[in-house]
Design an enzyme around this catalytic site. Structure first.
Site, PDB file in Angstrom:
ATOM      1  CG  HIS A 144      -2.280   0.705   1.050  1.00 18.01           C
ATOM      2  ND1 HIS A 144      -2.502   1.947   0.235  1.00 18.01           N
ATOM      3  CD2 HIS A 144      -3.601   0.150   1.107  1.00 18.01           C
ATOM      4  CE1 HIS A 144      -3.948   2.179   0.267  1.00 18.01           C
ATOM      5  NE2 HIS A 144      -4.501   1.109   0.566  1.00 18.01           N
ATOM      6  CB  SER A 145       4.258   2.180   0.847  1.00 21.31           C
ATOM      7  OG  SER A 145       4.983   0.944   0.216  1.00 21.31           O
TER       8      SER A 145
END
Length: 470
Positions: A144-145
């Site tokens: 998700h980064s």
């Protein structure tokens, strides 16, 4: 190693929310399953990824989280990428007895396996597996980064082309333009709109803050358990007709999203009451994410990968808390009416902007430890996450592979139930991710959601008939 550090000139700082999603115990991933109508060709896909996806800065950079020995120095470091080591082709028995169940188990194992932090945080698994809805399957995992779900899905679709025109990018439903109206009417309407936004913002924000500070959902049956976010997860998906949903939508004069959320409420309510024989009027809460980034044309993302240019990227999302009435109604349309009323209040408020600002302020004033505590509190106090993403309106291909369906989900958030719905041409794909310690029979829950649509569809002609009489 597959990746070698080249230079430090291209190093970029890591955004605060990217750091949040990489905190120990809160590693969040997006999982996308792509069904193909043809047998997969790994070499074609690898070559395609070399020419598109890895031209994006986040996909050829290592994430240094700023934890441990690199404390306070979170950054993206450009690297040399060997795409072949990010594309996994497992050896699968072609005579598997239940390929659909195998896909579910494989996705769960893949999602929960450790990801090598010394490489860019993405991977594709190409499965030569014929399922009920596809001749072969690709399962992608993105940390998700790299970006929020909407950005990553848009970037992935920018790698596809229309099957009827191999040079053309996918098309989506265009928003309806308002017709020209009297100037005085427009001014009054805008003033009334501003008043409504101010009112709903105050009410919804106060309710959200009170819930976060003083309350939590009361049903322990389907609440996510602390520490259970990275184990015992299961991903399933089923495909239904978009036309069925549109039929109900037209009968009720509402939106597709209203109908979908009404279906989810009806199915979840019946599931809880059948499984646990709960008392009526149980009130739970769901979390719905909103994309706060101005809409970017898919052409911009395609050009960015082709030319290597940079654009605004990262995680730019807000959330709203949605009350869920777990009550049995004789009229199944009541769930849709409630959904419309509640969604209209949220749409006419700035709660998503407030929630984004609250997270940002907490991080800047109190630090990442406090931010992690707040996020854990929000998601640990609610019951489910819901998202609905509009997909292409025409069939598309992924590096020469005609796509049958797309199913996306998220895991790593302390939540026992995540329901993601994705449209594709005339299909709707319902994707459910659960903690099996909380919901051991996700297929039954999904069946009840689909049954709710069937009940609405059966009653819809009567609804249209009565409306025409009036």
């Amino acid at each position: 190693m597959a990746i070698e550090r080249q230079v430090t000139e291209g190093e970029e700082p890591v955004s605060p929310f990217a750091r949040l999603f990489s905190l120990p115990g809160l590693d969040v991933f997006n999982v996308v399953t792509i069904g193909s109508k043809t047998e997969g060709n790994p070499s074609t896909i690898i070559e395609g990824l070399k020419n598109t996806l890895i031209n994006h800065p986040r996909f050829f950079s290592i994430l240094v989280t700023g934890h441990g020995e690199h404390k306070g120095k979170a950054k993206w470091i450009p690297t040399k990428v060997k795409v072949e080591e990010h594309v996994i082709v497992p050896d699968i028995d072609s005579n598997i007895e239940n390929p659909d169940e195998f896909l579910e188990d494989y996705t769960s194992r893949m999602a929960l396996s450790p990801m090598d932090m010394s490489k860019p945080l993405w991977e594709f698994h190409l499965l030569k597996l014929k399922t009920s809805h596809a001749e072969s399957v690709a399962v992608a995992r993105f940390h998700h980064s790299l970006g929020d779900g909407m950005s990553l899905m848009s970037l992935l679709l920018a790698c596809t082309r229309k099957t009827c025109d191999p040079e053309a990018l996918p098309t989506f439903v265009a928003p309806k333009k308002s017709k020209d109206k009297n100037v005085c009417f427009v001014v009054v309407a805008w003033l009334w709109f501003i008043v409504r936004v101010m009112f709903h913002t105050c009410v919804e924000v106060i309710k959200s803050v009170v819930f976060i500070c003083c309350a939590r959902d009361t049903s322990a049956h389907i609440m996510g358990k602390p520490g259970a976010t990275l184990r015992n997860n299961k991903f399933i998906h089923q495909i239904i007709s978009l036309d069925d949903v549109k039929m109900v939508k037209n009968a009720m004069n509402m939106t597709v999203n209203d109908v979908l959320f009404g279906m989810v409420q009806a199915g979840l309510s019946r599931y809880l009451n059948k499984r646990y024989d709960l008392e009526d009027k149980l009130r739970l809460h769901g979390v719905v994410f909103f994309n706060l980034r101005p809409n970017r044309n898919i052409e911009d993302l395609a050009n960015m990968m082709a030319k290597g240019s940079k654009c605004r990227w990262g995680n730019s999302i807000g959330y709203v808390l949605i009350p869920l009435e777990m009550k049995s109604y004789d009229d199944v349309f009541e769930y849709v009416r409630q959904s419309k009323t509640m969604m209209n209040r949220k749409k006419h408020s700035l709660e998503p902007l407030f929630s984004h600002g609250l997270l940002k302020l907490t991080m800047e004033v109190f630090g990442f430890k406090a931010l992690k505590t707040l996020v854990t509190k929000i998601f640990g106090s609610t019951t489910m996450i819901f998202s609905n993403v509009v997909g292409p309106t025409e069939e598309i291909s992924f590096f020469g592979h005609q796509i049958s369906y797309i199913a996306a989900s998220t895991f790593g958030i302390p939540q026992g139930l995540v329901i993601s719905i994705q449209s594709y041409v005339e299909k709707l794909i319902i994707n459910i991710a659960v903690d099996v310690d909380v919901i051991p029979d996700p297929h039954h829950l999904c069946d009840l959601i689909i049954e709710a649509l069937s009940m609405m569809k059966s009653a819809a002609p009567q609804k249209i008939f009565h409306a025409s009489e009036v």
